[in-house]
Scaffold this motif. Sequence first.
Motif, PDB file in Angstrom:
ATOM      1  N   HIS A 141       0.841  -1.234  -0.125  1.00  0.00           N
ATOM      2  CA  HIS A 141      -0.090   0.140   0.015  1.00  0.00           C
ATOM      3  C   HIS A 141       0.910   1.243  -0.006  1.00  0.00           C
ATOM      4  CE1 HIS A 141      -3.521  -2.438   0.656  1.00  0.00           C
ATOM      5  NE2 HIS A 141      -3.092  -3.005   1.570  1.00  0.00           N
ATOM      6  N   SER A 142       2.077   1.104   0.186  1.00  0.00           N
ATOM      7  CA  SER A 142       3.072   2.284   0.272  1.00  0.00           C
ATOM      8  C   SER A 142       3.234   2.924  -0.937  1.00  0.00           C
ATOM      9  CB  SER A 142       4.282   2.106   1.120  1.00  0.00           C
ATOM     10  OG  SER A 142       5.182   1.353   0.314  1.00  0.00           O
ATOM     11  N   LYS A 143       2.914   2.146  -2.123  1.00  0.00           N
ATOM     12  CA  LYS A 143       3.483   2.754  -3.608  1.00  0.00           C
ATOM     13  C   LYS A 143       1.994   2.782  -4.361  1.00  0.00           C
ATOM     14  CE  LYS A 143       7.690   0.529  -3.641  1.00  0.00           C
ATOM     15  NZ  LYS A 143       8.798  -0.365  -4.263  1.00  0.00           N
ATOM     16  N   GLU A 144       0.908   3.329  -3.741  1.00  0.00           N
ATOM     17  CA  GLU A 144      -0.433   3.372  -4.489  1.00  0.00           C
ATOM     18  C   GLU A 144      -0.289   4.587  -5.658  1.00  0.00           C
ATOM     19  OE1 GLU A 144      -4.053   2.371  -1.238  1.00  0.00           O
ATOM     20  OE2 GLU A 144      -3.622   4.413  -1.872  1.00  0.00           O
ATOM     21  N   LEU A 145      -1.004   4.243  -6.370  1.00  0.00           N
ATOM     22  CA  LEU A 145      -0.940   5.085  -7.868  1.00  0.00           C
ATOM     23  C   LEU A 145      -2.578   5.622  -7.904  1.00  0.00           C
ATOM     24  CD1 LEU A 145       1.424   3.246 -10.504  1.00  0.00           C
ATOM     25  CD2 LEU A 145       1.759   5.243  -8.587  1.00  0.00           C
ATOM     26  N   TYR A 146      -2.920   6.508  -8.593  1.00  0.00           N
ATOM     27  CA  TYR A 146      -4.382   7.041  -8.679  1.00  0.00           C
ATOM     28  C   TYR A 146      -4.391   7.429 -10.168  1.00  0.00           C
ATOM     29  CZ  TYR A 146      -3.363   7.418  -3.717  1.00  0.00           C
ATOM     30  OH  TYR A 146      -2.911   7.146  -2.320  1.00  0.00           O
ATOM     31  N   ILE A 147      -5.411   6.677 -10.842  1.00  0.00           N
ATOM     32  CA  ILE A 147      -5.929   7.047 -12.094  1.00  0.00           C
ATOM     33  C   ILE A 147      -6.924   7.790 -11.966  1.00  0.00           C
ATOM     34  CG2 ILE A 147      -6.626   6.274 -14.524  1.00  0.00           C
ATOM     35  CD1 ILE A 147      -5.126   3.578 -13.811  1.00  0.00           C
ATOM     36  N   MET A 148      -7.038   9.006 -12.667  1.00  0.00           N
ATOM     37  CA  MET A 148      -8.276  10.129 -12.217  1.00  0.00           C
ATOM     38  C   MET A 148      -8.282  11.037 -13.651  1.00  0.00           C
ATOM     39  SD  MET A 148      -5.867  12.409  -9.663  1.00  0.00           S
ATOM     40  CE  MET A 148      -7.236  13.656  -9.329  1.00  0.00           C
ATOM     41  N   PRO A 149      -9.450  11.642 -13.567  1.00  0.00           N
ATOM     42  CA  PRO A 149     -10.619  11.775 -12.704  1.00  0.00           C
ATOM     43  C   PRO A 149     -11.435  10.439 -13.334  1.00  0.00           C
ATOM     44  CG  PRO A 149     -11.137  13.317 -14.192  1.00  0.00           C
ATOM     45  CD  PRO A 149      -9.518  12.913 -14.653  1.00  0.00           C
ATOM     46  N   ARG A 150     -12.242   9.596 -12.437  1.00  0.00           N
ATOM     47  CA  ARG A 150     -12.971   8.536 -12.825  1.00  0.00           C
ATOM     48  C   ARG A 150     -14.280   8.676 -12.216  1.00  0.00           C
ATOM     49  NH1 ARG A 150      -9.744   8.568 -16.236  1.00  0.00           N
ATOM     50  NH2 ARG A 150      -8.483   6.666 -16.860  1.00  0.00           N
ATOM     51  N   THR A 151     -15.125   7.803 -12.557  1.00  0.00           N
ATOM     52  CA  THR A 151     -16.530   7.878 -12.254  1.00  0.00           C
ATOM     53  C   THR A 151     -16.738   6.190 -11.796  1.00  0.00           C
ATOM     54  OG1 THR A 151     -17.668   7.712 -14.128  1.00  0.00           O
ATOM     55  CG2 THR A 151     -17.496   9.835 -12.857  1.00  0.00           C
ATOM     56  N   MET A 152     -17.672   6.014 -10.741  1.00  0.00           N
ATOM     57  CA  MET A 152     -17.713   4.548 -10.401  1.00  0.00           C
ATOM     58  C   MET A 152     -18.739   3.750 -11.433  1.00  0.00           C
ATOM     59  SD  MET A 152     -19.074   2.753  -6.871  1.00  0.00           S
ATOM     60  CE  MET A 152     -20.882   3.499  -7.126  1.00  0.00           C
ATOM     61  N   VAL A 153     -18.180   2.634 -11.847  1.00  0.00           N
ATOM     62  CA  VAL A 153     -19.046   1.798 -12.806  1.00  0.00           C
ATOM     63  C   VAL A 153     -20.000   1.227 -11.990  1.00  0.00           C
ATOM     64  CG1 VAL A 153     -18.978  -0.368 -14.310  1.00  0.00           C
ATOM     65  CG2 VAL A 153     -16.810   1.409 -14.318  1.00  0.00           C
ATOM     66  N   ASP A 154     -21.291   1.605 -12.332  1.00  0.00           N
ATOM     67  CA  ASP A 154     -22.633   0.900 -11.687  1.00  0.00           C
ATOM     68  C   ASP A 154     -23.542   0.753 -12.757  1.00  0.00           C
ATOM     69  OD1 ASP A 154     -24.547   0.097 -10.076  1.00  0.00           O
ATOM     70  OD2 ASP A 154     -24.627   1.715  -8.615  1.00  0.00           O
ATOM     71  N   PRO A 155     -23.611  -0.407 -13.245  1.00  0.00           N
ATOM     72  CA  PRO A 155     -24.754  -0.539 -14.383  1.00  0.00           C
ATOM     73  C   PRO A 155     -26.056  -0.213 -14.012  1.00  0.00           C
ATOM     74  CG  PRO A 155     -22.838  -2.563 -14.236  1.00  0.00           C
ATOM     75  CD  PRO A 155     -22.925  -1.584 -12.871  1.00  0.00           C
ATOM     76  N   ALA A 156     -26.413  -0.387 -12.754  1.00  0.00           N
ATOM     77  CA  ALA A 156     -27.816  -0.468 -12.438  1.00  0.00           C
ATOM     78  C   ALA A 156     -28.162   1.107 -12.358  1.00  0.00           C
ATOM     79  CB  ALA A 156     -28.070  -1.112 -11.138  1.00  0.00           C
ATOM     80  N   ARG A 157     -27.374   2.028 -11.804  1.00  0.00           N
ATOM     81  CA  ARG A 157     -27.486   3.457 -11.659  1.00  0.00           C
ATOM     82  C   ARG A 157     -27.192   3.892 -13.251  1.00  0.00           C
ATOM     83  NH1 ARG A 157     -23.909   6.990 -12.670  1.00  0.00           N
ATOM     84  NH2 ARG A 157     -22.262   5.381 -12.041  1.00  0.00           N
ATOM     85  N   GLU A 158     -26.352   3.482 -14.092  1.00  0.00           N
ATOM     86  CA  GLU A 158     -26.297   4.057 -15.224  1.00  0.00           C
ATOM     87  C   GLU A 158     -27.442   3.642 -16.196  1.00  0.00           C
ATOM     88  OE1 GLU A 158     -22.693   2.209 -16.685  1.00  0.00           O
ATOM     89  OE2 GLU A 158     -21.370   3.428 -15.366  1.00  0.00           O
ATOM     90  N   ALA A 159     -28.030   2.605 -16.176  1.00  0.00           N
ATOM     91  CA  ALA A 159     -29.294   2.201 -16.608  1.00  0.00           C
ATOM     92  C   ALA A 159     -30.575   3.146 -16.304  1.00  0.00           C
ATOM     93  CB  ALA A 159     -29.715   0.696 -16.447  1.00  0.00           C
ATOM     94  N   GLN A 160     -30.422   3.708 -15.009  1.00  0.00           N
ATOM     95  CA  GLN A 160     -31.784   4.414 -14.443  1.00  0.00           C
ATOM     96  C   GLN A 160     -31.390   5.963 -15.055  1.00  0.00           C
ATOM     97  OE1 GLN A 160     -31.667   3.947 -10.411  1.00  0.00           O
ATOM     98  NE2 GLN A 160     -32.715   2.039 -10.249  1.00  0.00           N
TER      99      GLN A 160
END
Length: 313
Positions: A141-160
Amino acid sequence: MAAAGLRTVWVLRAAGLRLPLRAGLVPAGAVRRGVLGAPARPVLKLPPGVAWRASRHGSSTAEAPATKVDDDSFLQWFLLLIPVTAFGLGTWQVQRREWKLKLIAELESRIMAEPIPLPADPMELKNLEYRPVKVRGHFDHSKELYIMPRTMVDPAREAQEAGRISSSTESGAYVVTPFHCSELGITILVNRGFVPRKKMNPDTRQKGQIEGEVDLVGMVRLTETRKPFVPENNPERNHWYYRDLEAMARITGADPVFIDANFQSTVPGGPIGGQTRVTLRNEHMQYIITWYGLCAATSYLWFKKFLRRTPGI
Protein backbone atom coordinates in the motif's frame (compact mmCIF):
# COMPACT_ATOMS: atom_id res chain seq x y z
CA MET A 1 -29.39 58.29 -115.28
CA ALA A 2 -26.10 57.21 -113.82
CA ALA A 3 -24.77 60.74 -114.29
CA ALA A 4 -27.75 62.14 -112.42
CA GLY A 5 -26.27 60.55 -109.27
CA LEU A 6 -29.33 58.60 -108.33
CA ARG A 7 -28.73 57.15 -104.86
CA THR A 8 -30.36 53.75 -104.50
CA VAL A 9 -30.06 51.58 -101.39
CA TRP A 10 -30.11 47.87 -101.88
CA VAL A 11 -30.65 45.89 -98.74
CA LEU A 12 -28.80 42.66 -98.87
CA ARG A 13 -30.24 40.03 -96.56
CA ALA A 14 -27.52 37.49 -96.96
CA ALA A 15 -26.31 35.84 -93.76
CA GLY A 16 -28.13 38.40 -91.66
CA LEU A 17 -26.05 41.34 -92.96
CA ARG A 18 -27.63 44.58 -94.02
CA LEU A 19 -25.29 45.92 -96.70
CA PRO A 20 -26.07 49.30 -98.26
CA LEU A 21 -25.13 49.33 -101.91
CA ARG A 22 -24.41 52.66 -103.45
CA ALA A 23 -25.57 53.65 -106.91
CA GLY A 24 -23.08 52.70 -109.50
CA LEU A 25 -22.71 49.15 -108.35
CA VAL A 26 -25.16 48.18 -111.09
CA PRO A 27 -25.79 50.55 -114.03
CA ALA A 28 -29.26 52.04 -114.17
CA GLY A 29 -31.62 50.03 -116.25
CA ALA A 30 -29.30 47.06 -116.41
CA VAL A 31 -31.69 44.32 -115.48
CA ARG A 32 -30.80 40.85 -116.63
CA ARG A 33 -33.48 38.67 -118.05
CA GLY A 34 -33.95 35.06 -117.21
CA VAL A 35 -34.28 32.29 -119.69
CA LEU A 36 -38.05 32.75 -119.94
CA GLY A 37 -37.83 36.48 -120.08
CA ALA A 38 -38.65 37.05 -116.41
CA PRO A 39 -36.48 39.53 -114.60
CA ALA A 40 -33.56 37.82 -112.98
CA ARG A 41 -32.27 38.65 -109.53
CA PRO A 42 -30.01 41.67 -109.58
CA VAL A 43 -26.34 40.91 -109.87
CA LEU A 44 -24.46 42.22 -106.86
CA LYS A 45 -21.15 43.79 -107.61
CA LEU A 46 -19.20 44.57 -104.49
CA PRO A 47 -16.76 47.47 -104.47
CA PRO A 48 -13.04 46.63 -104.44
CA GLY A 49 -11.76 45.51 -101.00
CA VAL A 50 -15.14 44.28 -99.74
CA ALA A 51 -15.03 40.53 -99.13
CA TRP A 52 -18.01 38.25 -99.04
CA ARG A 53 -18.63 36.61 -95.68
CA ALA A 54 -20.66 33.48 -95.73
CA SER A 55 -23.17 32.91 -92.95
CA ARG A 56 -22.20 30.58 -90.09
CA HIS A 57 -25.59 30.69 -88.40
CA GLY A 58 -26.56 27.35 -89.81
CA SER A 59 -23.52 25.49 -88.46
CA SER A 60 -23.77 27.14 -85.02
CA THR A 61 -27.38 26.12 -84.76
CA ALA A 62 -26.46 22.55 -85.62
CA GLU A 63 -23.58 22.42 -83.13
CA ALA A 64 -25.60 23.72 -80.16
CA PRO A 65 -27.92 20.67 -79.78
CA ALA A 66 -24.97 18.30 -80.11
CA THR A 67 -23.08 20.09 -77.31
CA LYS A 68 -26.17 20.04 -75.08
CA VAL A 69 -26.63 16.30 -75.62
CA ASP A 70 -22.99 15.67 -74.66
CA ASP A 71 -23.33 17.76 -71.48
CA ASP A 72 -26.52 15.95 -70.45
CA SER A 73 -24.90 12.56 -71.03
CA PHE A 74 -21.89 13.43 -68.87
CA LEU A 75 -24.11 14.83 -66.08
CA GLN A 76 -26.30 11.74 -66.20
CA TRP A 77 -23.48 9.27 -65.58
CA PHE A 78 -21.66 11.54 -63.15
CA LEU A 79 -24.72 11.87 -60.88
CA LEU A 80 -25.19 8.11 -60.99
CA LEU A 81 -22.04 7.85 -58.87
CA ILE A 82 -23.99 9.13 -55.84
CA PRO A 83 -26.41 6.18 -55.43
CA VAL A 84 -23.71 3.70 -56.46
CA THR A 85 -21.31 5.03 -53.81
CA ALA A 86 -24.04 5.09 -51.15
CA PHE A 87 -24.92 1.47 -51.94
CA GLY A 88 -21.26 0.45 -51.62
CA LEU A 89 -20.90 2.17 -48.24
CA GLY A 90 -24.10 0.55 -46.98
CA THR A 91 -22.83 -2.88 -48.00
CA TRP A 92 -19.51 -2.19 -46.28
CA GLN A 93 -21.38 -1.31 -43.05
CA VAL A 94 -23.26 -4.61 -43.25
CA GLN A 95 -19.93 -6.42 -43.25
CA ARG A 96 -18.63 -4.23 -40.41
CA ARG A 97 -21.71 -5.02 -38.32
CA GLU A 98 -21.20 -8.76 -38.75
CA TRP A 99 -17.57 -8.35 -37.66
CA LYS A 100 -18.58 -6.26 -34.63
CA LEU A 101 -21.25 -8.74 -33.53
CA LYS A 102 -18.70 -11.56 -33.62
CA LEU A 103 -16.28 -9.44 -31.61
CA ILE A 104 -18.92 -8.66 -28.98
CA ALA A 105 -19.89 -12.31 -28.69
CA GLU A 106 -16.26 -13.30 -28.27
CA LEU A 107 -15.70 -10.61 -25.65
CA GLU A 108 -18.79 -11.64 -23.67
CA SER A 109 -17.71 -15.28 -23.68
CA ARG A 110 -14.23 -14.25 -22.51
CA ILE A 111 -15.58 -12.12 -19.66
CA MET A 112 -17.90 -14.88 -18.47
CA ALA A 113 -15.21 -17.56 -18.62
CA GLU A 114 -13.88 -19.24 -15.49
CA PRO A 115 -10.74 -17.60 -14.02
CA ILE A 116 -7.42 -19.15 -14.97
CA PRO A 117 -4.10 -18.83 -13.13
CA LEU A 118 -2.13 -15.78 -14.21
CA PRO A 119 0.40 -16.94 -16.86
CA ALA A 120 4.02 -16.74 -15.82
CA ASP A 121 5.01 -15.37 -19.22
CA PRO A 122 3.77 -11.76 -19.63
CA MET A 123 3.80 -12.20 -23.44
CA GLU A 124 0.84 -14.57 -23.14
CA LEU A 125 -1.28 -11.75 -21.74
CA LYS A 126 -1.48 -9.97 -25.09
CA ASN A 127 -4.25 -12.34 -26.16
CA LEU A 128 -5.97 -12.47 -22.77
CA GLU A 129 -7.36 -8.97 -22.29
CA TYR A 130 -10.65 -9.06 -20.34
CA ARG A 131 -9.96 -12.66 -19.40
CA PRO A 132 -10.44 -13.36 -15.66
CA VAL A 133 -7.31 -14.60 -13.89
CA LYS A 134 -6.63 -15.55 -10.28
CA VAL A 135 -3.58 -14.70 -8.18
CA ARG A 136 -2.44 -15.08 -4.57
CA GLY A 137 -0.21 -12.63 -2.73
CA HIS A 138 -0.15 -9.39 -0.73
CA PHE A 139 -0.47 -5.66 -1.43
CA ASP A 140 2.18 -2.96 -1.03
CA HIS A 141 0.00 0.00 0.00
CA SER A 142 2.97 2.37 0.28
CA LYS A 143 3.17 2.71 -3.51
CA GLU A 144 -0.44 3.44 -4.48
CA LEU A 145 -1.12 5.12 -7.80
CA TYR A 146 -4.25 7.08 -8.72
CA ILE A 147 -5.93 7.07 -12.14
CA MET A 148 -8.17 10.12 -12.29
CA PRO A 149 -10.69 11.57 -12.77
CA ARG A 150 -12.95 8.53 -12.80
CA THR A 151 -16.53 7.72 -11.94
CA MET A 152 -17.74 4.51 -10.40
CA VAL A 153 -18.94 1.79 -12.74
CA ASP A 154 -22.47 0.95 -11.62
CA PRO A 155 -24.58 -0.69 -14.35
CA ALA A 156 -27.84 -0.39 -12.37
CA ARG A 157 -27.39 3.34 -11.77
CA GLU A 158 -26.25 3.97 -15.32
CA ALA A 159 -29.36 2.23 -16.67
CA GLN A 160 -31.61 4.45 -14.53
CA GLU A 161 -29.83 7.65 -15.59
CA ALA A 162 -29.71 6.78 -19.29
CA GLY A 163 -30.93 9.74 -21.33
CA ARG A 164 -30.58 12.29 -18.53
CA ILE A 165 -28.75 15.53 -19.25
CA SER A 166 -27.19 15.66 -15.81
CA SER A 167 -25.87 12.89 -13.62
CA SER A 168 -25.43 12.48 -9.89
CA THR A 169 -22.20 10.53 -10.33
CA GLU A 170 -19.44 11.43 -7.88
CA SER A 171 -15.97 11.96 -9.28
CA GLY A 172 -12.99 10.18 -7.81
CA ALA A 173 -10.09 7.93 -8.76
CA TYR A 174 -9.06 4.32 -9.26
CA VAL A 175 -6.55 3.06 -6.71
CA VAL A 176 -3.76 1.03 -8.35
CA THR A 177 -1.64 -0.93 -5.88
CA PRO A 178 1.41 -3.17 -6.43
CA PHE A 179 0.58 -6.80 -5.64
CA HIS A 180 3.33 -9.36 -5.04
CA CYS A 181 2.29 -12.78 -6.35
CA SER A 182 3.74 -15.32 -3.94
CA GLU A 183 3.36 -18.28 -6.32
CA LEU A 184 4.89 -16.58 -9.39
CA GLY A 185 7.45 -14.48 -7.57
CA ILE A 186 6.55 -11.34 -9.52
CA THR A 187 4.86 -8.06 -8.61
CA ILE A 188 1.94 -6.90 -10.71
CA LEU A 189 -0.35 -3.84 -10.65
CA VAL A 190 -3.90 -4.25 -9.38
CA ASN A 191 -6.70 -1.74 -9.84
CA ARG A 192 -8.42 -2.24 -6.50
CA GLY A 193 -11.35 -0.06 -7.53
CA PHE A 194 -13.02 3.30 -7.11
CA VAL A 195 -12.74 5.77 -4.23
CA PRO A 196 -14.36 9.23 -4.12
CA ARG A 197 -12.04 12.23 -4.25
CA LYS A 198 -12.34 12.84 -0.50
CA LYS A 199 -11.11 9.28 0.14
CA MET A 200 -8.05 9.36 -2.08
CA ASN A 201 -5.76 9.86 0.88
CA PRO A 202 -5.08 6.35 2.27
CA ASP A 203 -5.16 7.74 5.82
CA THR A 204 -8.91 8.26 5.42
CA ARG A 205 -9.52 4.55 4.63
CA GLN A 206 -7.10 2.64 6.81
CA LYS A 207 -9.75 0.05 7.51
CA GLY A 208 -9.76 -0.95 3.85
CA GLN A 209 -5.99 -1.41 3.54
CA ILE A 210 -5.79 -5.19 3.40
CA GLU A 211 -2.84 -6.84 5.14
CA GLY A 212 -1.53 -10.36 4.66
CA GLU A 213 -1.97 -12.77 1.80
CA VAL A 214 -5.24 -12.83 -0.10
CA ASP A 215 -6.69 -14.62 -3.11
CA LEU A 216 -7.68 -12.24 -5.84
CA VAL A 217 -9.60 -12.52 -9.12
CA GLY A 218 -9.37 -9.82 -11.76
CA MET A 219 -9.49 -9.11 -15.48
CA VAL A 220 -6.35 -8.67 -17.52
CA ARG A 221 -5.94 -5.18 -18.96
CA LEU A 222 -3.36 -4.00 -21.45
CA THR A 223 -1.60 -0.67 -21.71
CA GLU A 224 -3.37 2.36 -23.19
CA THR A 225 -2.29 5.08 -25.57
CA ARG A 226 -3.21 8.65 -24.77
CA LYS A 227 -6.39 9.72 -26.52
CA PRO A 228 -6.90 13.22 -27.93
CA PHE A 229 -7.66 15.86 -25.30
CA VAL A 230 -6.53 13.56 -22.48
CA PRO A 231 -3.82 15.23 -20.34
CA GLU A 232 -0.36 13.78 -20.06
CA ASN A 233 0.34 11.62 -17.01
CA ASN A 234 2.05 13.42 -14.15
CA PRO A 235 4.06 10.84 -12.19
CA GLU A 236 5.61 13.53 -9.96
CA ARG A 237 2.19 14.42 -8.56
CA ASN A 238 0.97 10.81 -8.79
CA HIS A 239 -1.80 11.83 -11.19
CA TRP A 240 -2.44 9.30 -13.95
CA TYR A 241 -4.99 9.90 -16.68
CA TYR A 242 -4.53 6.71 -18.70
CA ARG A 243 -2.87 3.31 -18.22
CA ASP A 244 0.79 3.56 -19.17
CA LEU A 245 2.00 0.22 -17.86
CA GLU A 246 5.67 0.79 -18.60
CA ALA A 247 5.75 4.11 -16.73
CA MET A 248 3.69 2.73 -13.83
CA ALA A 249 5.99 -0.27 -13.56
CA ARG A 250 9.08 1.97 -13.40
CA ILE A 251 7.59 4.08 -10.60
CA THR A 252 6.52 1.13 -8.44
CA GLY A 253 9.19 -1.43 -9.34
CA ALA A 254 6.52 -3.86 -10.57
CA ASP A 255 6.21 -5.79 -13.81
CA PRO A 256 4.06 -4.22 -16.58
CA VAL A 257 1.14 -6.54 -15.80
CA PHE A 258 -2.22 -5.02 -14.87
CA ILE A 259 -5.53 -6.49 -13.70
CA ASP A 260 -8.85 -4.99 -12.57
CA ALA A 261 -9.94 -6.63 -9.30
CA ASN A 262 -13.51 -7.91 -9.43
CA PHE A 263 -16.34 -6.65 -7.24
CA GLN A 264 -15.96 -9.57 -4.80
CA SER A 265 -12.58 -8.16 -3.78
CA THR A 266 -14.24 -5.16 -2.15
CA VAL A 267 -13.76 -4.83 1.62
CA PRO A 268 -15.52 -2.42 3.97
CA GLY A 269 -13.84 0.97 3.91
CA GLY A 270 -11.74 0.10 0.86
CA PRO A 271 -12.01 0.81 -2.86
CA ILE A 272 -15.04 -0.56 -4.67
CA GLY A 273 -13.92 -3.28 -7.08
CA GLY A 274 -15.42 -4.39 -10.35
CA GLN A 275 -14.46 -1.23 -12.21
CA THR A 276 -13.89 -2.83 -15.59
CA ARG A 277 -15.81 -0.84 -18.16
CA VAL A 278 -16.46 -2.99 -21.20
CA THR A 279 -17.93 -0.98 -24.03
CA LEU A 280 -17.95 -1.84 -27.70
CA ARG A 281 -19.99 0.62 -29.73
CA ASN A 282 -22.20 -1.02 -32.32
CA GLU A 283 -23.89 1.73 -34.33
CA HIS A 284 -23.49 0.06 -37.70
CA MET A 285 -27.23 -0.52 -38.14
CA GLN A 286 -27.78 3.26 -38.10
CA TYR A 287 -25.12 3.68 -40.76
CA ILE A 288 -26.67 0.90 -42.86
CA ILE A 289 -30.08 2.59 -42.79
CA THR A 290 -28.52 5.97 -43.60
CA TRP A 291 -26.48 4.81 -46.60
CA TYR A 292 -29.13 2.55 -48.09
CA GLY A 293 -31.75 5.26 -47.58
CA LEU A 294 -29.56 7.78 -49.39
CA CYS A 295 -29.02 5.26 -52.19
CA ALA A 296 -32.79 4.73 -52.61
CA ALA A 297 -33.59 8.47 -52.57
CA THR A 298 -30.91 9.48 -55.06
CA SER A 299 -31.73 6.54 -57.34
CA TYR A 300 -35.36 7.66 -57.49
CA LEU A 301 -34.40 11.25 -58.32
CA TRP A 302 -31.94 10.06 -60.97
CA PHE A 303 -34.63 7.88 -62.56
CA LYS A 304 -37.13 10.74 -62.71
CA LYS A 305 -34.59 13.16 -64.10
CA PHE A 306 -32.89 11.10 -66.78
CA LEU A 307 -35.20 8.22 -67.65
CA ARG A 308 -38.69 9.63 -67.27
CA ARG A 309 -37.59 13.17 -68.17
CA THR A 310 -40.08 14.76 -65.85
CA PRO A 311 -40.31 18.49 -66.71
CA GLY A 312 -39.17 20.96 -64.11
CA ILE A 313 -36.75 18.62 -62.29
